[in-house]
Scaffold this motif. Structure first.
Motif, mmCIF file in Angstrom:
data_model
loop_
_atom_site.group_PDB
_atom_site.id
_atom_site.type_symbol
_atom_site.label_atom_id
_atom_site.label_comp_id
_atom_site.label_asym_id
_atom_site.label_seq_id
_atom_site.Cartn_x
_atom_site.Cartn_y
_atom_site.Cartn_z
ATOM 1 N N ALA A 124 0.831 -1.207 0.000
ATOM 2 C CA ALA A 124 0.000 0.000 0.000
ATOM 3 C C ALA A 124 0.861 1.251 0.000
ATOM 4 N N ALA A 125 1.964 1.221 0.779
ATOM 5 C CA ALA A 125 2.847 2.382 0.839
ATOM 6 C C ALA A 125 3.524 2.631 -0.497
ATOM 7 N N LEU A 126 3.929 1.557 -1.163
ATOM 8 C CA LEU A 126 4.546 1.707 -2.475
ATOM 9 C C LEU A 126 3.565 2.280 -3.487
ATOM 10 N N ALA A 127 2.330 1.804 -3.439
ATOM 11 C CA ALA A 127 1.305 2.331 -4.347
ATOM 12 C C ALA A 127 1.030 3.795 -4.051
ATOM 13 N N GLU A 128 1.043 4.148 -2.759
ATOM 14 C CA GLU A 128 0.818 5.541 -2.357
ATOM 15 C C GLU A 128 1.940 6.429 -2.881
ATOM 16 N N ALA A 129 3.173 5.944 -2.774
ATOM 17 C CA ALA A 129 4.312 6.703 -3.276
ATOM 18 C C ALA A 129 4.220 6.891 -4.786
ATOM 19 N N GLN A 130 3.831 5.848 -5.487
ATOM 20 C CA GLN A 130 3.709 5.938 -6.940
ATOM 21 C C GLN A 130 2.657 6.970 -7.326
ATOM 22 N N ARG A 131 1.516 6.950 -6.651
ATOM 23 C CA ARG A 131 0.463 7.935 -6.951
ATOM 24 C C ARG A 131 0.933 9.352 -6.634
ATOM 25 N N HIS A 132 1.770 9.481 -5.599
ATOM 26 C CA HIS A 132 2.266 10.798 -5.190
ATOM 27 C C HIS A 132 3.047 11.466 -6.323
ATOM 28 N N TYR A 133 3.882 10.692 -7.004
ATOM 29 C CA TYR A 133 4.728 11.267 -8.043
ATOM 30 C C TYR A 133 4.122 11.218 -9.438
ATOM 31 N N GLU A 134 3.180 10.300 -9.657
ATOM 32 C CA GLU A 134 2.630 10.151 -11.001
ATOM 33 C C GLU A 134 1.245 10.781 -11.175
ATOM 34 N N ASP A 135 0.425 10.736 -10.116
ATOM 35 C CA ASP A 135 -0.984 11.117 -10.258
ATOM 36 C C ASP A 135 -1.402 12.325 -9.431
ATOM 37 N N GLY A 136 -0.451 13.013 -8.813
ATOM 38 C CA GLY A 136 -0.801 14.216 -8.064
ATOM 39 C C GLY A 136 -1.375 13.968 -6.679
ATOM 40 N N TYR A 137 -1.196 12.763 -6.144
ATOM 41 C CA TYR A 137 -1.719 12.433 -4.814
ATOM 42 C C TYR A 137 -0.844 13.110 -3.774
ATOM 43 N N GLY A 138 -1.421 14.014 -2.960
ATOM 44 C CA GLY A 138 -0.622 14.781 -2.011
ATOM 45 C C GLY A 138 -1.208 14.816 -0.622
ATOM 46 N N TRP A 139 -0.549 15.589 0.246
ATOM 47 C CA TRP A 139 -0.971 15.740 1.636
ATOM 48 C C TRP A 139 -1.062 17.214 1.978
ATOM 49 N N THR A 140 -1.429 17.522 3.182
ATOM 50 C CA THR A 140 -1.723 18.896 3.573
ATOM 51 C C THR A 140 -0.594 19.858 3.233
ATOM 52 N N ASP A 141 0.639 19.491 3.607
ATOM 53 C CA ASP A 141 1.761 20.411 3.385
ATOM 54 C C ASP A 141 2.672 19.985 2.240
ATOM 55 N N THR A 142 2.264 18.980 1.480
ATOM 56 C CA THR A 142 3.071 18.525 0.349
ATOM 57 C C THR A 142 2.171 18.170 -0.820
ATOM 58 N N PRO A 143 2.171 18.975 -1.882
ATOM 59 C CA PRO A 143 1.350 18.644 -3.050
ATOM 60 C C PRO A 143 1.916 17.447 -3.800
ATOM 61 N N GLY A 144 1.047 16.777 -4.524
ATOM 62 C CA GLY A 144 1.519 15.681 -5.359
ATOM 63 C C GLY A 144 2.090 16.220 -6.661
ATOM 64 N N TYR A 145 2.630 15.330 -7.471
ATOM 65 C CA TYR A 145 3.267 15.710 -8.727
ATOM 66 C C TYR A 145 2.628 14.943 -9.869
ATOM 67 N N LYS A 146 2.443 15.604 -10.979
ATOM 68 C CA LYS A 146 1.952 14.967 -12.191
ATOM 69 C C LYS A 146 3.149 14.526 -13.036
ATOM 70 N N ASP A 147 3.279 13.227 -13.236
ATOM 71 C CA ASP A 147 4.350 12.682 -14.056
ATOM 72 C C ASP A 147 5.722 13.237 -13.654
ATOM 73 N N TYR A 148 5.985 13.228 -12.354
ATOM 74 C CA TYR A 148 7.293 13.598 -11.799
ATOM 75 C C TYR A 148 7.760 15.003 -12.194
#
Length: 364
Positions: A124-148
């Motif tokens: 689950a953590a690995l999938a969360e990390a992948q979404r963070h950098y590929e799909d813009g999945y972020g948290w309160t003080d850290t935005p996600g990224y679209k396609d790195y």
């Protein structure tokens, strides 16, 4: 989706460590090779900023050391007089351009997610990390990224945690555990990253790698003296030159440096036996008129030296270990910083063997 980055990391730190373990090897954990010290602490700069690869992206930025630093990037010979002062165990620094980071992270995530048994919290953590950098999945003080952030390639860099190889592992494990994050060229890192590299951190690293001259005290009599005879002690004037060490990071959009300067302050003598008197009584000889102590000259045998020792008993065929500690005042200046700024004093110690003989009397 938005939630606390630190809460998310705390809940799955072990699993995320699997995903990002590659960074400790690929980022900046190994310091640049140090320059050869030169005269008066001025060494040639070490150039190891790294070039590009087939993507045209900057290689991982390395700290460059120059001036009076130990060889091969090793720890220097200065001991802090403040037992509570330690260099930073880690820091965040520019590591990768967007395309290079995507290439390395995609390969790492693919490898980890393909590992047999990688399920549950780890998966689950690995999938969360992948979404963070590929799909813009972020948290309160850290935005996600679209396609790195590849569309912003060249406009900034991903920063990653760097372990100080000379500090204990337990300190590294509890610091700099956040995921790599993006910083635009010319911008400061987000304030929540308290360990982001600064001139002050670079100054501490320059202090850690600083190489000061060995402390060699000149004695008269030299190495062999008599009971109750004043032994004069002094330092060569060349020892009093300032010594400077510089640490710097230079990558496009981010260039900072700090220079740490050491200036001789005082000499402390420990005779190696309780049966001795130091001059002055404290054993600390201060700098007076740009010198410590006074060279012995013929005709001064009955005078009291400004810096020295009187041994009260013989070494009985052995030697006493005379320890000489030269204290250096340490300060630093850095990019955008008013200075000089004070750091804890540093010391260099050396031991010299002294033979003490009884005064021979003649019976008539």
């Amino acid at each position: 989706m938005s939630r606390s980055r630190r809460t998310a990391l705390g809940a799955s730190a072990a699993a995320l460590a699997l995903a990002f373990g590659v960074l400790s090897a690929l980022a900046l954990s190994a310091p640049a090779h140090a320059a050869e010290p030169g005269k008066n602490g001025e060494g040639a700069s070490t150039e190891e900023s790294g070039g590009g690869d087939d993507t045209g992206i900057y290689a991982a930025a390395k700290i460059q050391y120059s001036g009076a630093v130990a060889k091969g990037g090793s720890r220097g010979n200065v001991t802090s007089a403040d037992v509570n002062w330690t260099p930073p165990p880690c820091w965040y620094a520019p590591a990768y351009g967007a395309k290079e980071f995507k290439k390395k992270m995609s390969a790492s995530l693919k490898e980890q997610m393909g590992t047999p048994g990688m399920g549950g919290h780890a998966g689950a953590a690995l999938a969360e990390a992948q979404r963070h950098y590929e799909d813009g999945y972020g948290w309160t003080d850290t935005p996600g990224y679209k396609d790195y952030n590849v569309k912003k390639d060249g406009e900034g860099m991903f920063w990653a945690g760097v372990e100080n190889p000379d500090e204990p592992d337990y300190l590294k494990r509890t610091s700099c555990t956040d995921l790599p994050f993006w910083v635009d060229n010319g911008e400061a890192p987000p304030p929540q990253y308290e360990e982001a590299i600064t001139p002050e951190i670079l100054a501490a690293l320059a202090y850690q790698h600083m190489k000061l001259p060995d402390t060699k005290v000149t004695l008269a009599p030299d190495g062999r003296t008599k009971v109750n005879l004043p032994t004069w002690a002094w330092l060569d004037h060349a020892t009093f030159d300032e010594v400077r060490a510089t640490a710097a990071i230079n990558v496009p959009g981010f260039n900072i440096q700090a220079t740490t300067t050491a200036t001789p302050k005082s000499l402390t003598l420990n005779p190696g036996t309780k049966d001795a008197t130091t001059i002055p009584a404290s054993g600390e000889c201060l700098i007076v008129d740009s010198k410590i102590g006074e060279p012995y000259a013929k005709g001064k045998s009955k005078e009291t030296p400004p810096c020295g020792i009187i041994y009260r008993r013989s070494s009985a065929g052995d030697t006493f270990p005379l320890k000489a500690s030269l204290t250096w005042e340490i300060s630093w200046t850095g990019t955008g910083q008013a200075g000089p700024n004070q750091m804890p004093d540093g010391t260099i110690e050396a031991v010299q063997d002294v033979t003490v003989e009884e005064v021979q009397s003649i019976n008539r």
